[in-house]
Design a protein around this motif. Structure first.
Motif, PDB file in Angstrom:
ATOM      1  N   UNK A  38       4.120  10.337  -6.765  1.00 30.86           N
ATOM      2  CA  UNK A  38       5.234  10.772  -7.604  1.00 30.86           C
ATOM      3  C   UNK A  38       4.780  10.970  -9.052  1.00 30.86           C
ATOM      4  N   UNK A  39       3.942  10.093  -9.544  1.00 30.25           N
ATOM      5  CA  UNK A  39       3.399  10.248 -10.893  1.00 30.25           C
ATOM      6  C   UNK A  39       2.569  11.513 -11.022  1.00 30.25           C
ATOM      7  N   UNK A  40       1.766  11.789 -10.016  1.00 35.76           N
ATOM      8  CA  UNK A  40       0.943  12.988 -10.021  1.00 35.76           C
ATOM      9  C   UNK A  40       1.823  14.239 -10.003  1.00 35.76           C
ATOM     10  N   UNK A  41       2.869  14.249  -9.154  1.00 34.91           N
ATOM     11  CA  UNK A  41       3.777  15.394  -9.105  1.00 34.91           C
ATOM     12  C   UNK A  41       4.532  15.572 -10.419  1.00 34.91           C
ATOM     13  N   UNK A  42       4.977  14.475 -11.005  1.00 34.77           N
ATOM     14  CA  UNK A  42       5.679  14.546 -12.283  1.00 34.77           C
ATOM     15  C   UNK A  42       4.768  15.105 -13.370  1.00 34.77           C
ATOM     16  N   UNK A  43       3.520  14.675 -13.381  1.00 31.66           N
ATOM     17  CA  UNK A  43       2.559  15.197 -14.356  1.00 31.66           C
ATOM     18  C   UNK A  43       2.344  16.695 -14.154  1.00 31.66           C
ATOM     19  N   UNK A  44       2.264  17.137 -12.917  1.00 30.21           N
ATOM     20  CA  UNK A  44       2.094  18.565 -12.635  1.00 30.21           C
ATOM     21  C   UNK A  44       3.285  19.371 -13.134  1.00 30.21           C
ATOM     22  N   UNK A  45       4.491  18.883 -12.838  1.00 29.19           N
ATOM     23  CA  UNK A  45       5.699  19.592 -13.251  1.00 29.19           C
ATOM     24  C   UNK A  45       5.802  19.630 -14.770  1.00 29.19           C
ATOM     25  N   UNK A  46       5.542  18.518 -15.422  1.00 30.58           N
ATOM     26  CA  UNK A  46       5.619  18.450 -16.877  1.00 30.58           C
ATOM     27  C   UNK A  46       4.601  19.389 -17.508  1.00 30.58           C
ATOM     28  N   UNK A  94       0.830  -1.200   0.000  1.00 30.91           N
ATOM     29  CA  UNK A  94       0.000   0.000   0.000  1.00 30.91           C
ATOM     30  C   UNK A  94       0.869   1.257   0.000  1.00 30.91           C
ATOM     31  N   UNK A  95       1.959   1.261   0.768  1.00 30.23           N
ATOM     32  CA  UNK A  95       2.866   2.406   0.808  1.00 30.23           C
ATOM     33  C   UNK A  95       3.525   2.608  -0.561  1.00 30.23           C
ATOM     34  N   UNK A  96       3.970   1.532  -1.202  1.00 29.65           N
ATOM     35  CA  UNK A  96       4.618   1.622  -2.518  1.00 29.65           C
ATOM     36  C   UNK A  96       3.642   2.173  -3.555  1.00 29.65           C
ATOM     37  N   UNK A  97       2.426   1.666  -3.575  1.00 33.72           N
ATOM     38  CA  UNK A  97       1.432   2.134  -4.544  1.00 33.72           C
ATOM     39  C   UNK A  97       1.111   3.607  -4.307  1.00 33.72           C
ATOM     40  N   UNK A  98       0.914   3.978  -3.034  1.00 29.06           N
ATOM     41  CA  UNK A  98       0.613   5.378  -2.718  1.00 29.06           C
ATOM     42  C   UNK A  98       1.762   6.285  -3.134  1.00 29.06           C
ATOM     43  N   UNK A  99       2.997   5.875  -2.835  1.00 28.54           N
ATOM     44  CA  UNK A  99       4.171   6.652  -3.217  1.00 28.54           C
ATOM     45  C   UNK A  99       4.270   6.798  -4.740  1.00 28.54           C
TER      46      UNK A  99
END
Length: 195
Positions: A47-55, A38-43
């Motif tokens: 991270x994917x959401x943050x990367x999408x925001x930055x991109x 659960x921690x790995x999936x949440x992380x």
């Protein structure tokens, strides 16, 4: 020591303390495993959401001015720098797209450069410059003569549709329309051409 357990179907069984501890350890392992998962999936999602925001933020704000002919991938930047270092000391460095690849190949191999004897580039700089020119120049047609002058290059003409070019066409005359050509910026045009 034995412990009595009642199972779902109502039957009773006796389990040793060792079996009880083993089952308890298995439940604890499963709980920890699923917690870690659960921690790995949440992380990963975060991270994917943050990367999408930055991109999206980077692509939403285009640069005010690119300042060059093409955006250059990192593996060609040194080749471009060496090209500019060697070619723009005597004249305005032309974008590779104005001549076919064969013209650039011949120019790199020949020490006789438009009536001037040049010290030829040696490897590895020559290879880096060649990879840059090869990547950003254009293909020559089979029936096409290799052009060495801008007014003979169909690519140069295609990049300047409907523009009355001066005769004779000199590299230095680029500055009249491209005031930043000496900085290898052919995107910026003089006021009369920006409209």
């Amino acid at each position: 020591m034995f412990v009595k357990w009642k199972f779902r179907n109502g039957e009773k069984r006796s389990l040793s303390q060792r079996q009880v501890l083993q089952q308890s350890a298995e439940r604890e392992f499963k709980r920890q495993f699923f917690g870690l998962l659960l921690v790995i999936i949440t992380w990963s999602l975060a991270m994917g959401w943050l990367l999408a925001l930055v991109t999206n933020a980077q692509s939403a704000t285009p640069p005010a001015e690119i300042g060059t002919v093409d955006v250059i991938a990192p593996q060609y930047q040194l080749g471009q720098e060496l090209y500019l270092e060697n070619c723009s000391t005597c004249h305005i460095a032309l974008p590779p797209a104005v001549f076919p690849t064969q013209t650039w190949k011949n120019l790199l191999e020949d020490s006789q450069h438009y009536g001037t004897q040049l010290k030829p580039l040696v490897d590895p700089p020559r290879i880096l410059v060649w990879k840059y020119l090869l990547t950003f120049s254009r293909v020559q047609l089979n029936d096409e003569e290799t052009p060495y002058r801008l007014n003979n290059s169909r690519y140069f003409k295609a990049l300047h549709p409907g523009i009355k070019l001066p005769r004779p066409l000199e590299i230095g005359s680029c500055v009249s329309c491209h005031p930043s050509a000496s900085d290898y910026n052919f995107r910026r045009l003089s006021r009369e051409w920006e409209k």
